[in-house]
Design a protein around this motif. Structure first.
Motif, mmCIF file in Angstrom:
data_model
loop_
_atom_site.group_PDB
_atom_site.id
_atom_site.type_symbol
_atom_site.label_atom_id
_atom_site.label_comp_id
_atom_site.label_asym_id
_atom_site.label_seq_id
_atom_site.Cartn_x
_atom_site.Cartn_y
_atom_site.Cartn_z
ATOM 1 N N PRO A 1 0.832 -1.217 0.000
ATOM 2 C CA PRO A 1 0.000 0.000 0.000
ATOM 3 C C PRO A 1 0.863 1.262 0.000
ATOM 4 O O PRO A 1 2.013 1.243 0.449
ATOM 5 C CB PRO A 1 -0.813 -0.101 1.294
ATOM 6 C CG PRO A 1 -0.112 -1.101 2.136
ATOM 7 C CD PRO A 1 0.712 -1.967 1.251
ATOM 8 N N GLU B 1 -2.776 5.715 0.819
ATOM 9 C CA GLU B 1 -3.806 4.725 1.164
ATOM 10 C C GLU B 1 -3.834 4.452 2.667
ATOM 11 O O GLU B 1 -4.912 4.317 3.244
ATOM 12 C CB GLU B 1 -3.562 3.430 0.385
ATOM 13 C CG GLU B 1 -3.844 3.579 -1.089
ATOM 14 C CD GLU B 1 -3.311 2.454 -1.945
ATOM 15 O OE1 GLU B 1 -3.868 2.244 -3.036
ATOM 16 O OE2 GLU B 1 -2.333 1.781 -1.540
ATOM 17 N N TYR C 1 -7.906 -3.103 2.349
ATOM 18 C CA TYR C 1 -6.598 -3.106 1.700
ATOM 19 C C TYR C 1 -6.555 -4.091 0.539
ATOM 20 O O TYR C 1 -5.931 -3.815 -0.486
ATOM 21 C CB TYR C 1 -5.485 -3.416 2.713
ATOM 22 C CG TYR C 1 -5.037 -2.193 3.446
ATOM 23 C CD1 TYR C 1 -4.155 -1.288 2.864
ATOM 24 C CD2 TYR C 1 -5.501 -1.917 4.729
ATOM 25 C CE1 TYR C 1 -3.754 -0.141 3.542
ATOM 26 C CE2 TYR C 1 -5.102 -0.786 5.414
ATOM 27 C CZ TYR C 1 -4.228 0.101 4.812
ATOM 28 O OH TYR C 1 -3.838 1.234 5.473
ATOM 29 N N LYS D 1 -8.006 -2.442 -2.504
ATOM 30 C CA LYS D 1 -7.071 -1.476 -3.098
ATOM 31 C C LYS D 1 -5.834 -2.144 -3.681
ATOM 32 O O LYS D 1 -5.440 -1.873 -4.813
ATOM 33 C CB LYS D 1 -6.613 -0.459 -2.043
ATOM 34 C CG LYS D 1 -7.694 0.447 -1.526
ATOM 35 C CD LYS D 1 -7.963 1.537 -2.516
ATOM 36 C CE LYS D 1 -8.895 2.575 -1.903
ATOM 37 N NZ LYS D 1 -9.284 3.568 -2.872
#
Length: 109
Positions: free
Chosen positions: A28, A32, A58, A61
């Protein structure tokens, strides 16, 4: 730590109209992390405890799959993926096990 992990799934899932046998999970970004927060809490023993709800965000994403695909994950895959996400945040010296039991997950409830 690697910036990208290829994670083989024990049970395939569907995402974006495709059957997926593995997920590419990227590290990440700081942006984020600021938007989502940390995907774990610290236990009394000083060890991280994954928050499955945060880890799922997460996965959306960082694996580029919709939440409906996260919901299809087999539970052992979800558990291991949560620990992969947490692994992006903790140093290897703090880790004592790569696959803690599912009972250690914090569902946020």
């Amino acid at each position: 730590m690697s910036k990208k992990i290829n994670f083989p799934l024990s049970v395939p899932i569907n995402a974006h109209g495709d059957k997926l046998l593995s997920l590419d999970l990227r590290r990440p970004t700081a942006h984020e992390v600021r938007a989502l927060g940390l995907p774990y809490t610290m236990g009394r023993d000083g060890m991280p405890r994954p928050d499955v709800t945060m880890c799922s965000s997460y996965l959306v994403k960082c694996a580029s799959i919709p939440l409906s695909s996260v919901d299809q994950l087999d539970l052992p895959d979800l558990n291991r993926l949560c620990w992969e996400v947490v692994g992006f945040f903790v140093s290897s010296t703090a880790e004592t096990s790569t696959e803690p039991s599912m009972t250690s997950l914090d569902t946020g409830e």
